[in-house]
Design a protein around this motif. Structure first.
Motif, short mmCIF file in Angstrom:
data_model
loop_
_atom_site.label_atom_id
_atom_site.label_comp_id
_atom_site.label_asym_id
_atom_site.label_seq_id
_atom_site.Cartn_x
_atom_site.Cartn_y
_atom_site.Cartn_z
N GLY A 203 -12.44 11.54 -6.38
CA GLY A 203 -12.44 12.41 -5.21
C GLY A 203 -12.63 13.87 -5.53
N PHE A 204 -13.26 14.20 -6.68
CA PHE A 204 -13.36 15.59 -7.11
C PHE A 204 -14.10 16.47 -6.11
N LEU A 378 -8.62 4.66 6.01
CA LEU A 378 -9.01 5.02 4.66
C LEU A 378 -9.00 3.77 3.78
N SER A 379 -9.95 3.68 2.86
CA SER A 379 -9.90 2.57 1.91
C SER A 379 -8.62 2.68 1.11
N GLY A 380 -7.99 1.55 0.87
CA GLY A 380 -6.71 1.54 0.18
C GLY A 380 -5.55 1.21 1.08
N PHE A 381 -5.76 1.31 2.41
CA PHE A 381 -4.73 0.85 3.34
C PHE A 381 -4.55 -0.65 3.17
N TRP A 471 2.64 15.31 6.06
CA TRP A 471 1.51 15.66 5.20
C TRP A 471 0.23 15.60 6.01
N ASN A 472 -0.47 16.73 6.07
CA ASN A 472 -1.77 16.77 6.72
C ASN A 472 -2.85 16.46 5.69
N GLY A 473 -3.59 15.38 5.90
CA GLY A 473 -4.66 15.07 4.98
C GLY A 473 -5.73 16.14 5.01
N SER A 474 -6.26 16.46 3.83
CA SER A 474 -7.24 17.54 3.72
C SER A 474 -8.61 17.05 3.32
N TYR A 475 -8.71 15.87 2.76
CA TYR A 475 -10.01 15.31 2.43
C TYR A 475 -9.90 13.79 2.40
N ALA A 476 -11.04 13.13 2.54
CA ALA A 476 -11.07 11.69 2.78
C ALA A 476 -11.01 10.91 1.48
N ASP A 477 -9.82 10.84 0.90
CA ASP A 477 -9.60 10.05 -0.30
C ASP A 477 -8.12 9.66 -0.31
N PRO A 478 -7.80 8.40 -0.62
CA PRO A 478 -6.39 7.99 -0.58
C PRO A 478 -5.50 8.77 -1.55
N ASP A 479 -6.11 9.31 -2.62
CA ASP A 479 -5.31 10.10 -3.55
C ASP A 479 -4.73 11.33 -2.89
N ASN A 480 -5.40 11.86 -1.85
CA ASN A 480 -4.90 13.03 -1.15
C ASN A 480 -3.60 12.75 -0.42
N PHE A 481 -3.30 11.47 -0.17
CA PHE A 481 -2.06 11.13 0.53
C PHE A 481 -0.94 10.72 -0.43
N VAL A 482 -1.24 9.88 -1.42
CA VAL A 482 -0.17 9.40 -2.30
C VAL A 482 -0.01 10.27 -3.54
N ARG A 506 -4.30 6.12 -12.69
CA ARG A 506 -5.42 5.21 -12.94
C ARG A 506 -6.32 5.10 -11.71
N ALA A 507 -5.72 4.93 -10.54
CA ALA A 507 -6.51 4.69 -9.33
C ALA A 507 -7.42 5.87 -8.99
N ARG A 508 -6.95 7.07 -9.20
CA ARG A 508 -7.74 8.24 -8.81
C ARG A 508 -8.98 8.40 -9.66
N SER A 509 -9.01 7.77 -10.84
CA SER A 509 -10.17 7.89 -11.72
C SER A 509 -11.15 6.72 -11.59
N LEU A 510 -10.77 5.67 -10.85
CA LEU A 510 -11.65 4.51 -10.70
C LEU A 510 -12.79 4.82 -9.75
N PRO A 511 -13.99 4.29 -10.00
CA PRO A 511 -15.09 4.48 -9.06
C PRO A 511 -14.83 3.73 -7.76
N ASN A 512 -15.41 4.22 -6.68
CA ASN A 512 -15.25 3.54 -5.39
C ASN A 512 -15.73 2.10 -5.49
N GLY A 513 -14.97 1.21 -4.90
CA GLY A 513 -15.31 -0.20 -4.94
C GLY A 513 -14.07 -1.06 -4.88
#
Length: 572
Positions: A203-204, A378-381, A471-482, A506-513
């Motif tokens: 999510g960089f 969001l993916s990851g729910f 927590w107000n989400g600021s960008y569309a990535d699950p890492d922004n919430f957890v 680990r999860a934040r570095s994995l490619p989408n999929g």
């Protein structure tokens, strides 16, 4: 904490034009944002030479917008609250922004970029012909000056850093380089820059849309001794720079006074200038005073709308716009308080809270109760993680079999404020405290006015056993919430869970999929099982506008910049 869509490749708008509603009906328009691909290998932007700034027409317009709290400071690198960002979004810009149609990273001060080295570096082409509001040029060296400043922030400036977005994204600063994923910034000519990472961060690019990564004038940072907190702003210790930020945005900071921040249009802005010449954000602690100011014409709009005011606005035929939910309201549990280390105590708290009643009574219709911290779109729910259901009988049994013996439980909550994720904090606290008292807890209320340092009180180490936060989400990535809440130890939750931290890292570095989705599924399950905090609701937030407003750039991530506000022509 603050400073928050649809599944990937679902084409939906994220901006909406308000329309006048029939009386007694709310034509509430939801803004939604698309999850763009996070590992973007290249994103073309408009050629800098083709940018033609819009010309402001007509007489100068003053626009007054009411808010529910004062900003904490105006140096975006050192704050994380929505009211501070509401101001700094007007004054400063980052390399990338959110696309208003699909929510993906879009060109701003960078016109294009390319991912290199399997996600370990990103090369940006910068926009030419842009100057900071103090007249100094925007260039690659200015970008690197900002990134290196964030990386080297001294402890005397940042504290433990847990409240800064730099730490939440890059994990650590220069004094702990082994734990930081920031790899450096390289100037590749006047309009070229490369940012390097020590490990991939999916999510960089999305993270770079955060207001915290807006580029300040290096000359203004130096002149304002930005790392020296020797001034006061609304009761908070800040630097001289935080009293007068300087960026490249469509508005220039002019002044601040108790309850008011004033900005004027930047006459040399590189992009669309818009219709507003003077922009004023005015703080109204009480929802009723915001409503009255709109009705009498003192305000042109306000945020947020409370449930009680929603009905009044609809009956008066006012414009009400609803954002798609992209925030979570929760009860924080501080395991640094010894009794809160007992899982049965935390489970009793979760089972003792009636989320349905809270949502129905104290939030705008459409708000959903939740058992997770990641929004469902969001993916990851994880649909298999409903959370601990309300069951006061079970809660009493858990408490009876736990180590809790009637100790006083300090429950912190904010007063004199309205947040997008918590429109009526005193009422929400009262209901939760009543429910927890009913199952056997000895609750001691600790009210703190928002502007008297509530956020600092509950995010720093202390005796807060429970706290109301969001927590107000600021960008569309699950890492922004957890990530910000559970990805590293912090004073808010007193959490020491190496397994959870490892899973998030680990999860934040994995490619989408599928692998990344499965990783966040597992994170959701672990959070639900260990109960480090209790998610309550995914709130709907809404703003109110006068009839002078024809269009407003509504955004679920609150990227609402007022040069995009359109106004109705004056009557002839």
């Amino acid at each position: 904490m603050e400073s928050a869509v649809l599944k990937e490749n679902a084409p939906v708008p994220s901006q909406a034009r308000p329309r006048r509603r029939p009386r007694l009906r709310a034509a509430a328009i939801a803004a939604v944002v698309l999850l763009g691909g996070t590992a973007c290998t290249g994103s073309p932007g408009p050629d800098p030479s083709s940018t033609t700034p819009a010309t402001r027409q007509g007489a100068p317009v003053t626009f007054r917008f009411g808010t529910g709290a004062d900003p904490a400071g105006l140096d975006p690198a050192l704050v994380a609250d929505t009211e501070s960002y509401r101001v700094t979004r007007q004054v400063l810009e980052g390399l990338v922004t959110n696309d208003p149609v699909n929510g993906a990273p879009a060109p701003s001060l960078a016109t294009s970029w390319k991912e290199l080295g399997d996600g370990l570096s990103y090369r940006f082409k910068l926009r030419g012909g842009v100057t900071f509001q103090d007249g100094t040029p925007f260039d690659a060296q200015a970008v690197c000056t900002n990134f290196e400043r964030w990386y080297t922030l001294p402890k005397s400036t940042r504290g433990d850093g847990s409240g800064t977005m730099f730490k939440q994204v890059f994990r650590e600063f220069s004094d702990q380089p082994k734990d930081s994923i920031y790899g450096g910034c390289t100037v590749d000519g006047p309009l070229g820059v490369t940012l390097r990472l020590k490990m991939p961060l999916t999510g960089f690019l999305q993270a770079l849309t955060l207001p915290a990564f807006a580029i300040s004038s290096p000359a203004a940072l130096e002149k304002g001794t930005a790392n020296t907190l020797n001034q006061t702003f609304y009761g908070n210790k800040v630097s001289k720079y935080a009293l007068h930020p300087v960026g490249t945005g469509p508005f220039m900071f002019t002044s601040s006074a108790p309850g008011t921040v004033t900005m004027t249009a930047n006459p040399k802005y590189w992009g669309e200038k818009g219709q507003i010449h003077t922009l004023i954000f005015a703080t109204y602690d009480e929802p009723e005073t915001r409503l009255a100011a709109l009705e009498e014409g003192t305000l042109d709009g306000f945020d947020p709308v409370t449930p009680a005011n929603f009905d009044k606005l609809v009956k008066a035929g006012k414009q009400v716009l609803q954002r798609d939910p992209f925030s979570v309201m929760y009860v924080g549990i501080n395991q640094a308080v010894p009794v809160m280390k007992d899982l049965k105590v935390r489970e009793a708290i979760a089972a003792g809270i009636d989320k349905t009643t809270l949502v129905n009574d104290f939030f705008i219709a459409g708000t959903a109760a939740t058992g997770q911290f990641i929004p469902p779109k969001l993916s990851g729910f994880n649909n298999a993680v409903p959370g601990i259901p309300f069951d006061p009988v079970k809660a009493k049994e858990l408490l009876k079999s736990s180590s809790y013996k009637g100790q006083e439980i300090k429950f912190y909550y904010p007063t004199n404020v309205t947040r997008t994720y918590l429109p009526t904090p005193e009422k929400v606290y009262a209901e939760i405290a009543r429910e927890l008292t009913a199952i056997g807890f000895n609750i001691k209320p600790v009210p703190i006015a928002w502007n008297d340092g509530y956020v600092k009180a509950v995010t720093s180490p202390g005796d807060h056993a429970l706290s109301l936060m969001g927590w107000n989400g600021s960008y569309a990535d699950p890492d922004n919430f957890v990530g910000p809440l559970f990805g590293a130890p912090n004073g808010e939750l007193g959490l020491q869970d190496p397994q959870l931290v490892s899973k998030i890292t680990r999860a934040r570095s994995l490619p989408n999929g599928p692998d990344r989705t499965a990783a966040y599924d597992a994170i959701n399950k672990l959070i639900a099982a260990t109960v480090p905090a209790v998610p309550i609701a995914l709130p709907i937030s809404a703003i109110a506008l006068s009839d002078t407003v024809a269009g407003y750039p509504l955004s679920p991530v609150l990227n609402e910049v007022f040069n995009h506000v359109t106004l109705t022509p004056p009557a002839k």
